[in-house]
Design an enzyme around this catalytic site. Sequence first.
Site, PDB file in Angstrom:
ATOM      1  N   SER A  49       0.801  -1.224   0.000  1.00 10.54           N
ATOM      2  CA  SER A  49       0.000   0.000   0.000  1.00 10.54           C
ATOM      3  C   SER A  49       0.838   1.280   0.000  1.00 10.54           C
ATOM      4  CB  SER A  49      -0.936   0.013   1.219  1.00 10.54           C
ATOM      5  OG  SER A  49      -0.199   0.126   2.431  1.00 10.54           O
ATOM      6  N   LYS A  90       1.377   4.113   6.840  1.00 11.35           N
ATOM      7  CA  LYS A  90       0.691   5.031   5.925  1.00 11.35           C
ATOM      8  C   LYS A  90       1.345   6.413   6.013  1.00 11.35           C
ATOM      9  CE  LYS A  90      -2.540   1.920   5.060  1.00 11.35           C
ATOM     10  NZ  LYS A  90      -2.601   1.194   3.766  1.00 11.35           N
TER      11      LYS A  90
END
Length: 256
Positions: A49, A90
């Site tokens: 991701s 993230k």
Amino acid sequence: MSGSGSHDGRGRLGNVLSNLAVAVGCVLFLGGFAWGAVVYKPYTVPTDSMEPTVNAGDRVLAERIDGGDVRRGDVVVFTDSTWGAVPMVKRVVGVGGDTIACCDKGGRLTVNGEPIEEPYLRAKGASSLTSADGAPASPQSFTADVPEGQLFLLGDERSTSLDSRVHLEDPGQGSVPRSAVQARVDAVAWPMNGMIGRPEAFAALPGGVSSDGPLPLQVGGVVVGAVLILGGAAYGPLVARSARGPKRQKAPAGAH
């Protein structure tokens, strides 16, 4: 006599300098490792991701920080029960009080109406994120208001990342509390892709970006320490041999 004393003096000085270099080298070498162990924690990134910044399976070094030290643009390790109660990696794109939206006419993410250039999203060889062969900063449009004390996080691989956009209907519109942050990723240690820089686009916003971590200093200390240890260990014997001078050859028996 004087020549012998001079040679002995050089030998003793060489031993002193050699021992000093090794001692200082040991302090720097071990100190750098100890400092790094206290400040940084290694993590293995489980998903793709955060590509292309960090790939699945990469071993990263993350600086232990307090959630209050997080700034926009930081790549952080956090754990939140709503997101599955497992460590995740993230990028912070919004902090408390921000309005995050995507996308503007240029396909860019905006923070409080300001467009953000995100070069870390660009594929290798692409000159612009919004070029004909490029893609917008998010495949789906969204808007979110970040509550105070919260952080809005996105993956750099926007087409597949399960991030704050997935949780927009949750309380806080997909944001997580600052207290959920455990560390800030400073470098990819394996493979050795180097430091992860702070995005310049966020620097102009209130609060700016985070300062660089101490990792370069720690690595520098370890490298200099290793050089001093090896150099000092080799220097003493070389000076001692030089101080003794060349060996005199014995005359053959019966020679006059």
